[in-house]
Write a protein that holds these residues in place. Structure first.
Motif, PDB file in Angstrom:
ATOM      1  N   LYS A  23      36.374  28.932  28.166  1.00  0.00           N
ATOM      2  CA  LYS A  23      36.762  30.281  27.757  1.00  0.00           C
ATOM      3  C   LYS A  23      37.825  30.846  28.697  1.00  0.00           C
ATOM      4  O   LYS A  23      38.774  31.507  28.252  1.00  0.00           O
ATOM      5  N   ALA A  24      37.663  30.596  29.998  1.00  0.00           N
ATOM      6  CA  ALA A  24      38.655  31.078  30.970  1.00  0.00           C
ATOM      7  C   ALA A  24      39.999  30.367  30.776  1.00  0.00           C
ATOM      8  O   ALA A  24      41.064  30.993  30.891  1.00  0.00           O
ATOM      9  N   ASP A  51      32.289  22.939  31.296  1.00  0.00           N
ATOM     10  CA  ASP A  51      31.380  24.023  30.949  1.00  0.00           C
ATOM     11  C   ASP A  51      32.083  25.002  30.002  1.00  0.00           C
ATOM     12  O   ASP A  51      33.296  25.226  30.096  1.00  0.00           O
ATOM     13  N   ASP A  52      31.296  25.586  29.081  1.00  0.00           N
ATOM     14  CA  ASP A  52      31.865  26.518  28.111  1.00  0.00           C
ATOM     15  C   ASP A  52      32.518  27.712  28.787  1.00  0.00           C
ATOM     16  O   ASP A  52      33.512  28.261  28.292  1.00  0.00           O
ATOM     17  N   ARG A  53      31.971  28.152  29.914  1.00  0.00           N
ATOM     18  CA  ARG A  53      32.545  29.291  30.618  1.00  0.00           C
ATOM     19  C   ARG A  53      33.925  28.960  31.167  1.00  0.00           C
ATOM     20  O   ARG A  53      34.827  29.817  31.189  1.00  0.00           O
ATOM     21  N   GLN A 102      40.702  33.412  38.175  1.00  0.00           N
ATOM     22  CA  GLN A 102      40.897  33.455  36.731  1.00  0.00           C
ATOM     23  C   GLN A 102      40.038  32.406  36.022  1.00  0.00           C
ATOM     24  O   GLN A 102      39.490  32.668  34.948  1.00  0.00           O
ATOM     25  N   THR A 118      37.197  31.295  37.024  1.00  0.00           N
ATOM     26  CA  THR A 118      35.779  31.643  37.158  1.00  0.00           C
ATOM     27  C   THR A 118      35.477  33.043  36.635  1.00  0.00           C
ATOM     28  O   THR A 118      34.459  33.631  36.987  1.00  0.00           O
ATOM     29  N   SER A 119      36.375  33.574  35.805  1.00  0.00           N
ATOM     30  CA  SER A 119      36.171  34.939  35.305  1.00  0.00           C
ATOM     31  C   SER A 119      34.903  35.057  34.461  1.00  0.00           C
ATOM     32  O   SER A 119      34.316  36.145  34.371  1.00  0.00           O
ATOM     33  N   LYS A 120      34.455  33.968  33.856  1.00  0.00           N
ATOM     34  CA  LYS A 120      33.242  33.992  33.030  1.00  0.00           C
ATOM     35  C   LYS A 120      31.998  33.517  33.792  1.00  0.00           C
ATOM     36  O   LYS A 120      30.896  33.534  33.242  1.00  0.00           O
ATOM     37  N   CYS A 121      32.182  33.084  35.024  1.00  0.00           N
ATOM     38  CA  CYS A 121      31.040  32.605  35.823  1.00  0.00           C
ATOM     39  C   CYS A 121      31.153  33.074  37.269  1.00  0.00           C
ATOM     40  O   CYS A 121      30.793  32.340  38.192  1.00  0.00           O
ATOM     41  N   SER A 122      31.684  34.275  37.476  1.00  0.00           N
ATOM     42  CA  SER A 122      31.933  34.771  38.831  1.00  0.00           C
ATOM     43  C   SER A 122      30.642  34.999  39.607  1.00  0.00           C
ATOM     44  O   SER A 122      30.655  34.997  40.843  1.00  0.00           O
ATOM     45  N   LYS A 156      41.696  31.857  27.859  1.00  0.00           N
ATOM     46  CA  LYS A 156      42.226  33.170  28.205  1.00  0.00           C
ATOM     47  C   LYS A 156      43.540  33.054  28.973  1.00  0.00           C
ATOM     48  O   LYS A 156      44.432  33.903  28.841  1.00  0.00           O
TER      49      LYS A 156
END
Length: 467
Positions: free
Chosen positions: A23-24, A18-20, A106, A108-112, A27
């Motif tokens: 991104k994590a 997944d894109d999210r 960390q 799941t920072s974009k999908c928390s 990061k």
């Protein structure tokens, strides 16, 4: 399946994540998947049971956390209202559980909002942790003992579980968790996916494989259990027991050991004594042992990783299972430091007391040279030349509190040291005003003394209205 001499050739975006998550990962600074991640993630995403065997520091945590999160996100795309505990991750120690929890937060920072993660390994009261489990978090991280305690209290529901992961599987039985693991397995549904991660394939791991896995794929990295010599260099120094303190002091004070260091001892008492010894010489350090509360241990690890301390003194205690040792001392049996904990940017491992087994030495050394990072030992032979007495001494560094000491306060013995005292000079010299009113200027000869009185000139008296 075994892999030897291969390098990761697939990027994270090619695995189907997944894109999210991507991104994590970006990061976190993970440029590319490690070899074990490249092989394990696609297999786990395909729904297969996996047994991962790779040396410590090779990226096993990411190899099972990434696919677990991806599968949960995929299931919620099909059914957005789905909310139940889908994954259970078991670790043998509280420290390792806390670390896995941190990594997953960390990732799941974009999908928390879509993926909720809970760590119940801490020694808090069961009733205090009950609110964390009421809303059925997607992922639960625990030690086997804490998982069984919540199952008995009926605060943890695993009837709809889809994934089970056991990290550091070779420690589960040796730490006395065999019955707890079997108790957890009884609470699981008949169909679930499982993964085991281990640094070795011991008899305990093979027995656990029979209990947990079904038609599993075994991934073995055919590599040394220790990091390669280009990453990690080993040194030995022979000394008497009474000389160890002096040797360690010399290595640290002379700067022969640079960077962040972990000093391993075998007992709690030695841990405290060594810290007190270093404190006498203003060498700051923190300690980790089984007598400290779990929260204090995690806080010490966090401070070490953040750079508050450069030296950590850790006790690896084999006496936890020794009945001959005083049992009145409060020790945590779910304590462990040489296994799985990711200490950040460690340059040196110092075995102040030698480990009692080869495996213990391997896992101690695994706290440094993790991933592609290098230790600092490679340059130490060159640094040993600084012990020669014919070398030029370095000028002392000036502390901020003595950088601007006035010259009259400096002892004569220090005035000859160049560069020690820096006295600020005034930027501009004082210049009297050039526009002074010369109308009332009077020379000193204009004053006359008579009977100890000053006779003012006539023009000054006229100015003040006097005669």
């Amino acid at each position: 399946m075994s892999f030897e001499g291969e390098k990761a050739s697939v990027q994270f975006h090619e695995i189907g994540l997944d894109d999210r998550i991507l991104k994590a990962i970006a990061k976190l600074g993970w440029a590319e998947p490690s070899l074990i991640q490249e092989k394990a993630i696609p297999l786990f995403l395909d729904g297969k049971d996996v047994l991962m065997k790779a040396r410590t520091g090779s990226g096993k945590t990411g190899a099972f956390t990434i696919p677990v999160i991806q599968r949960i996100l995929s299931s919620k795309e099909v059914n957005p209202d789905l909310q139940n505990t889908q994954a259970l991750i078991l670790a043998p120690t509280k420290e390792l559980s806390s670390q896995i929890h941190k990594v997953m937060l960390q990732l799941t920072s974009k999908c928390s909002r879509d993926v909720r993660i809970v760590d119940i390994s801490s020694q808090a009261d069961i009733s205090a942790q009950k609110p964390l489990l009421v809303d059925f978090p997607d992922i639960v991280i625990a030690t086997p003992g804490r998982a069984v305690a919540h199952l008995k209290a009926e605060t943890l529901n695993l009837k709809d579980l889809k994934m089970l992961v056991i990290d550091e599987a070779d420690l589960m039985f040796s730490c006395g968790y065999e019955e707890d693991v079997k108790q957890v397995l009884k609470s699981l549904p008949k169909i679930y996916q499982a993964a085991l991660a281990s640094a070795t394939l011991s008899a305990d791991v093979l027995n656990l494989k029979k209990l947990v896995l079904h038609n599993a794929v075994t991934l073995k990295l055919q590599e040394s259990e220790l990091a390669p010599l280009k990453q990690l260099t080993h040194y030995k120094h022979y000394s008497e027991a009474s000389e160890k303190h002096a040797v360690l002091y010399s290595l640290l004070k002379l700067g022969l050991i640079r960077g962040k260091s972990i000093i391993f001892v075998n007992t709690v008492d030695k841990c405290y004594r060594l810290k007190l010894f270093l404190d006498q010489f203003k060498i700051s350090s923190c300690i980790l042992n089984s007598e400290l509360p779990a929260a204090s241990r995690c806080h010490a690890v966090a401070q070490f990783n953040e750079g508050v301390y450069d030296i950590i003194i850790a006790s690896e205690e084999s006496f936890l299972d020794d009945p001959s040792v005083d049992s009145r001392r409060n020790k945590d049996k779910e304590f462990g430091l040489s296994r799985g904990i990711d200490f950040q940017h460690v340059s040196n491992i110092i075995n102040y007391e030698f480990p009692e087994s080869i495996n213990s030495y391997i896992h101690r050394a695994g706290r440094t040279a993790r991933g592609s990072n290098k230790g600092f030992f490679e340059e130490n032979p060159k640094d040993l030349r600084t012990l020669r007495h014919d070398k030029k001494r370095k000028a002392p560094k000036t502390g901020q509190h003595i950088s601007n000491v006035p010259d009259y306060l400096v002892p004569n013995s220090l005035k000859s040291v160049t560069g020690l005292i820096k006295i600020k000079k005034a930027k501009k010299k004082f210049v009297p005003p050039s526009t002074a009113n010369k109308k009332y200027e009077v020379s000193s000869s204009a004053f006359q003394m008579q009977n100890d009185f000053i006779l003012l000139p006539k023009k000054i008296c006229t100015f003040f209205g006097q005669k």
